[in-house]
Design a protein around this motif. Structure first.
Motif, short mmCIF file in Angstrom:
data_model
loop_
_atom_site.label_atom_id
_atom_site.label_comp_id
_atom_site.label_asym_id
_atom_site.label_seq_id
_atom_site.Cartn_x
_atom_site.Cartn_y
_atom_site.Cartn_z
N THR A 47 -14.95 33.84 11.98
CA THR A 47 -14.10 33.15 12.97
C THR A 47 -14.02 31.66 12.66
OG1 THR A 47 -14.57 34.79 14.67
CG2 THR A 47 -13.88 32.62 15.44
N GLY A 84 -17.48 34.42 25.92
CA GLY A 84 -18.18 35.02 24.79
C GLY A 84 -17.26 35.64 23.75
N LYS A 97 -13.99 31.59 21.45
CA LYS A 97 -13.13 30.40 21.48
C LYS A 97 -13.89 29.16 21.00
CE LYS A 97 -12.35 31.08 25.91
NZ LYS A 97 -13.13 32.33 26.07
N THR A 98 -15.10 28.99 21.51
CA THR A 98 -15.88 27.82 21.09
C THR A 98 -16.31 27.96 19.63
OG1 THR A 98 -16.60 27.39 23.35
CG2 THR A 98 -17.92 26.42 21.59
N1 LIG Z 1 -16.67 37.71 15.11
C1 LIG Z 1 -17.14 36.81 15.98
N2 LIG Z 1 -16.42 35.69 16.23
C2 LIG Z 1 -16.87 34.77 17.12
N3 LIG Z 1 -18.03 34.87 17.81
C3 LIG Z 1 -18.79 35.96 17.59
C4 LIG Z 1 -18.38 36.97 16.68
N4 LIG Z 1 -19.33 37.93 16.67
C5 LIG Z 1 -20.28 37.54 17.52
N5 LIG Z 1 -19.98 36.36 18.09
C6 LIG Z 1 -20.81 35.67 19.09
O1 LIG Z 1 -20.10 35.64 20.31
C7 LIG Z 1 -20.34 34.42 20.99
C8 LIG Z 1 -19.04 33.68 21.21
O2 LIG Z 1 -19.30 32.62 22.06
P1 LIG Z 1 -18.28 31.45 22.35
O3 LIG Z 1 -17.60 31.07 21.09
O4 LIG Z 1 -19.05 30.39 23.06
O5 LIG Z 1 -17.25 32.18 23.32
P2 LIG Z 1 -16.17 31.53 24.31
O6 LIG Z 1 -16.03 30.08 23.99
O7 LIG Z 1 -14.93 32.33 24.06
O8 LIG Z 1 -16.70 31.78 25.70
C9 LIG Z 1 -21.31 33.62 20.14
O9 LIG Z 1 -22.63 33.85 20.60
C10 LIG Z 1 -21.10 34.21 18.75
O10 LIG Z 1 -22.27 34.12 17.95
#
Ligand SMILES: Nc1ncnc2c1ncn2[C@@H]1O[C@H](COP(=O)(O)OP(=O)(O)O)[C@@H](O)[C@H]1O
Ligand SMILES: [Mg+2]
Length: 167
Positions: free
Chosen positions: A13, A47, A50-51
């Protein structure tokens, strides 16, 4: 234009985010005719990644790491390296998760920020502020498939005018 990609890890990502951002920053033709900021709305559940996507941008542009500081509230501005200034001067990162209402965002000057064509703006939870976003904003949807897989769908509106033959 719509394209879907499955990311198989956080690292993928981040790499995808770096590819996209470098492409945008270097694509002069796109930037020639634009009149407003380029807005990219990042949408999906908590989760979904996005971040993580923003982290990839920060890494690829060597932005200071406080992009992701937990104290970061709604809006942050980063000056871009000079080599991109023909196209964009500033990158903005917004996170609307804790945003209470649209007024809060307006009071931060959001409406002026989106008018400035030198701004490249990424908005986490952009779906919360749809009313303020121009129709030609880009959307990236993040869908959780399983622990490490995310489906990223890019919706990129291309106005005919922006890509006329005279370009
Ligand atoms: N393919 C992937 N792409 C992005 N994040 C992933 C992926 N697989 C697992 N993750 C996990 O998912 C979580 C994504 O968190 P985050 O980016 O903070 O989500 P959001 O900002 O959408 O709430 C992280 O803990 C990351 O390690
Ligand atoms: Mg987030």
């Amino acid at each position: 234009m719509e394209i879907s990609i499955i990311s198989e890890s956080p690292k993928e990502t981040r790499i995808l985010a770096a590819f996209l951002t470098q492409a945008i920053l270097n694509y002069h033709y796109y930037c020639l005719n634009k009149k407003n900021a380029l807005i990219i709305s990042l949408e999906g559940d908590l989760g979904a990644g996005k971040t993580e996507f923003m982290k990839g941008i920060a890494e690829s542009l060597k932005l200071k790491n406080d992009v992701l500081s937990p104290t970061f509230l709604i809006m942050k501005k980063f000056d871009l390296p000079e080599k991109y200034h023909n196209n964009f001067s500033c990158l903005w990162h917004l996170d609307c998760y804790r945003l209470k209402n649209l007024k809060e965002l307006k009071s931060l000057g959001f409406e002026d920020i989106i008018k400035d064509k030198k701004n490249l703006i990424f908005i986490e939870w952009g779906q919360k502020i749809k009313k303020l976003l121009p129709a030609k904003s880009w959307v990236i949807k993040f869908k959780i498939l399983d622990k490490n897989h995310r489906l990223l769908t890019f919706k990129i509106p291309i106005a005919k005018k922006e890509f006329s033959e005279s370009n």
